[in-house]
Scaffold this motif. Structure first.
Motif, PDB file in Angstrom:
ATOM      1  N   GLU A  15       1.231  -1.271   0.101  1.00  0.00           N
ATOM      2  CA  GLU A  15       0.087   0.379  -0.220  1.00  0.00           C
ATOM      3  C   GLU A  15       0.955   1.208  -0.117  1.00  0.00           C
ATOM      4  O   GLU A  15       0.002   2.075  -0.516  1.00  0.00           O
ATOM      5  CB  GLU A  15      -1.106   0.025   1.281  1.00  0.00           C
ATOM      6  CG  GLU A  15      -2.318  -1.076   1.103  1.00  0.00           C
ATOM      7  CD  GLU A  15      -1.481  -2.407   2.048  1.00  0.00           C
ATOM      8  OE1 GLU A  15      -2.647  -3.012   2.071  1.00  0.00           O
ATOM      9  OE2 GLU A  15      -0.329  -2.378   2.176  1.00  0.00           O
ATOM     10  N   LEU A  18       1.217   3.147  -3.717  1.00  0.00           N
ATOM     11  CA  LEU A  18      -0.242   3.631  -3.625  1.00  0.00           C
ATOM     12  C   LEU A  18      -0.294   4.755  -4.456  1.00  0.00           C
ATOM     13  O   LEU A  18      -0.763   5.371  -5.787  1.00  0.00           O
ATOM     14  CB  LEU A  18      -1.928   3.414  -3.003  1.00  0.00           C
ATOM     15  CG  LEU A  18      -2.096   1.967  -2.613  1.00  0.00           C
ATOM     16  CD1 LEU A  18      -2.891   2.095  -2.040  1.00  0.00           C
ATOM     17  CD2 LEU A  18      -2.812   1.147  -4.273  1.00  0.00           C
ATOM     18  N   PRO A  19       0.600   5.994  -3.723  1.00  0.00           N
ATOM     19  CA  PRO A  19       0.362   7.228  -4.109  1.00  0.00           C
ATOM     20  C   PRO A  19       0.942   7.491  -5.600  1.00  0.00           C
ATOM     21  O   PRO A  19       2.026   7.057  -5.540  1.00  0.00           O
ATOM     22  CB  PRO A  19       1.439   7.820  -2.913  1.00  0.00           C
ATOM     23  CG  PRO A  19       0.863   7.027  -1.980  1.00  0.00           C
ATOM     24  CD  PRO A  19       0.802   6.000  -2.506  1.00  0.00           C
ATOM     25  N   ALA A 211      -6.925   4.858   1.913  1.00  0.00           N
ATOM     26  CA  ALA A 211      -6.143   5.813   0.961  1.00  0.00           C
ATOM     27  C   ALA A 211      -6.339   6.968   0.609  1.00  0.00           C
ATOM     28  O   ALA A 211      -8.003   6.935   0.762  1.00  0.00           O
ATOM     29  CB  ALA A 211      -6.330   5.023  -0.454  1.00  0.00           C
ATOM     30  N   ARG A 212      -5.876   8.676   0.248  1.00  0.00           N
ATOM     31  CA  ARG A 212      -6.922   9.986   0.963  1.00  0.00           C
ATOM     32  C   ARG A 212      -6.168  10.146  -1.119  1.00  0.00           C
ATOM     33  O   ARG A 212      -5.202   9.824  -1.826  1.00  0.00           O
ATOM     34  CB  ARG A 212      -5.806  10.694   1.921  1.00  0.00           C
ATOM     35  CG  ARG A 212      -5.487  10.227   2.917  1.00  0.00           C
ATOM     36  CD  ARG A 212      -7.164   9.886   3.809  1.00  0.00           C
ATOM     37  NE  ARG A 212      -7.723   9.622   4.742  1.00  0.00           N
ATOM     38  CZ  ARG A 212      -8.821   9.656   5.111  1.00  0.00           C
ATOM     39  NH1 ARG A 212      -9.626   9.051   4.987  1.00  0.00           N
ATOM     40  NH2 ARG A 212      -8.432   8.868   6.920  1.00  0.00           N
ATOM     41  N   GLU A 213      -6.706  11.177  -1.874  1.00  0.00           N
ATOM     42  CA  GLU A 213      -7.320  11.147  -2.567  1.00  0.00           C
ATOM     43  C   GLU A 213      -7.215  12.999  -2.984  1.00  0.00           C
ATOM     44  O   GLU A 213      -7.413  13.383  -2.212  1.00  0.00           O
ATOM     45  CB  GLU A 213      -8.917  10.845  -3.580  1.00  0.00           C
ATOM     46  CG  GLU A 213      -9.172   9.355  -3.874  1.00  0.00           C
ATOM     47  CD  GLU A 213      -9.500   8.945  -4.807  1.00  0.00           C
ATOM     48  OE1 GLU A 213     -10.717   9.851  -4.855  1.00  0.00           O
ATOM     49  OE2 GLU A 213      -9.763   7.790  -5.204  1.00  0.00           O
ATOM     50  N   ILE A 219      -4.537   9.348  -5.856  1.00  0.00           N
ATOM     51  CA  ILE A 219      -4.175   8.916  -3.951  1.00  0.00           C
ATOM     52  C   ILE A 219      -2.899   9.743  -4.064  1.00  0.00           C
ATOM     53  O   ILE A 219      -1.552   9.231  -4.740  1.00  0.00           O
ATOM     54  CB  ILE A 219      -4.210   7.621  -3.955  1.00  0.00           C
ATOM     55  CG1 ILE A 219      -4.954   5.940  -4.799  1.00  0.00           C
ATOM     56  CG2 ILE A 219      -3.184   6.892  -2.997  1.00  0.00           C
ATOM     57  CD1 ILE A 219      -4.951   4.968  -4.273  1.00  0.00           C
ATOM     58  N   CYS A 220      -3.108  11.073  -3.449  1.00  0.00           N
ATOM     59  CA  CYS A 220      -1.971  11.431  -2.270  1.00  0.00           C
ATOM     60  C   CYS A 220      -1.315  10.871  -1.684  1.00  0.00           C
ATOM     61  O   CYS A 220      -0.546  11.472  -1.200  1.00  0.00           O
ATOM     62  CB  CYS A 220      -1.879  12.751  -3.042  1.00  0.00           C
ATOM     63  SG  CYS A 220      -3.764  13.075  -1.670  1.00  0.00           S
ATOM     64  N   VAL A 222      -1.595   7.994   2.164  1.00  0.00           N
ATOM     65  CA  VAL A 222      -1.758   7.098   2.722  1.00  0.00           C
ATOM     66  C   VAL A 222      -1.528   6.608   4.073  1.00  0.00           C
ATOM     67  O   VAL A 222      -0.243   7.238   4.167  1.00  0.00           O
ATOM     68  CB  VAL A 222      -0.991   5.374   1.996  1.00  0.00           C
ATOM     69  CG1 VAL A 222      -1.434   4.153   2.839  1.00  0.00           C
ATOM     70  CG2 VAL A 222      -1.875   5.277   0.433  1.00  0.00           C
TER      71      VAL A 222
END
Length: 256
Positions: A15, A18-19, A211-213, A219-220, A222
């Motif tokens: 994870e 992810l960004p 995750a933050r968008e 995704i910027c 985690v």
């Protein structure tokens, strides 16, 4: 403090990748060594095989958050902060009064290594204070990371372009090495490269990546946090600590 390990050893959570921003800024392990030596000229760097390394520096060290590194029996341990119950732990583990906090941590790890299947959370939850530590057993290839319950000591981790794991108390170095593919190491948690990430305060529950968008839907960021709605399979927690050693390990018990 800083530790950098190739993917095969670090085994970082997927994870962290992810960004989708800043991937072009990721550095190699060799690049990170140069960054550390330029930013921490007084640092102690332990070079391991295949450009894996651990480092510690007293640069801008706070008296309330001392840093130290110790090597014993091919076990490397770097710690920031201090234990509040060091005296009690020395007695419990049969250590001398000269044993430092890092030496205590090494002894705690040896209990986990040599008395398996003693649960890692049972041992780490006895540590009181403001601390974060990174430990590596060169003989077994075991990486062990932990941060105090309140998150009083800064600690971040991330993934480089080649999949290596970076763990550092300096956010600037972590971002320089990993771009956006980094996150705060969750408070009250432990990570072992063979069993993953878990909470030592809530060992029966899963630690989940959130995750933050950004405004564009990318995704910027985690974050890792305990999911109190998802329980993990485990053996019943009854009886004394001594009873733990009599139970067989449950396959997948510590997997996150």
């Amino acid at each position: 403090m800083l530790a950098v390990f190739e993917k095969a050893i670090g085994n970082p959570p997927e994870e962290l990748k992810l960004p989708s921003m800043g991937l072009e800024t990721m550095k190699s392990r060799q690049d990170i060594v140069d960054i550390v030596r330029s930013l921490w000229p007084d640092s102690t760097v332990y070079s391991l095989a295949n450009w894996n390394f651990m480092a510690s520096s007293h640069e801008n060290e706070s008296p309330s958050q001392p840093r130290s590194i110790v090597v014993t029996d091919d076990i490397f341990c770097v710690i920031t902060g201090a234990l509040e119950n060091t005296t009690e732990l020395r007695r419990h583990y049969g250590l001398s009064r000269q044993a430092t906090d890092a030496m205590v941590i090494v002894e705690v790890y040896k209990v986990l290594r040599d008395r398996a299947p003693y649960p890692s959370d049972q041992v780490i939850k006895d540590l009181e204070g403001k601390f974060a530590f990174i430990l590596f057993d060169a003989r077994s290839g075991t990486l062990f990371i932990a941060r105090d319950r309140e998150g009083c000591i800064e600690l971040h981790w991330g993934i480089t372009g080649d999949g290596s794991l970076v763990c550092c108390n300096d956010l600037n170095i972590t971002r320089e090495a990993c771009g956006k593919s980094c996150a705060p190491f969750p408070p009250g948690c432990i990570f072992m490269n063979g069993s993953g990430l878990k909470s030592f305060d809530h060992p029966l529950y899963k630690v989940r990546a959130i995750a933050r968008e950004d405004d564009n839907g990318l995704i910027c960021r985690v974050m890792f946090q305990v999911d109190l709605y998802t329980r993990l399979p485990s053996i019943p927690r009854t009886g004394s600590a001594a009873n733990w050693a009599e139970n067989a390990a449950v396959p997948g018990k510590e997997n996150i």
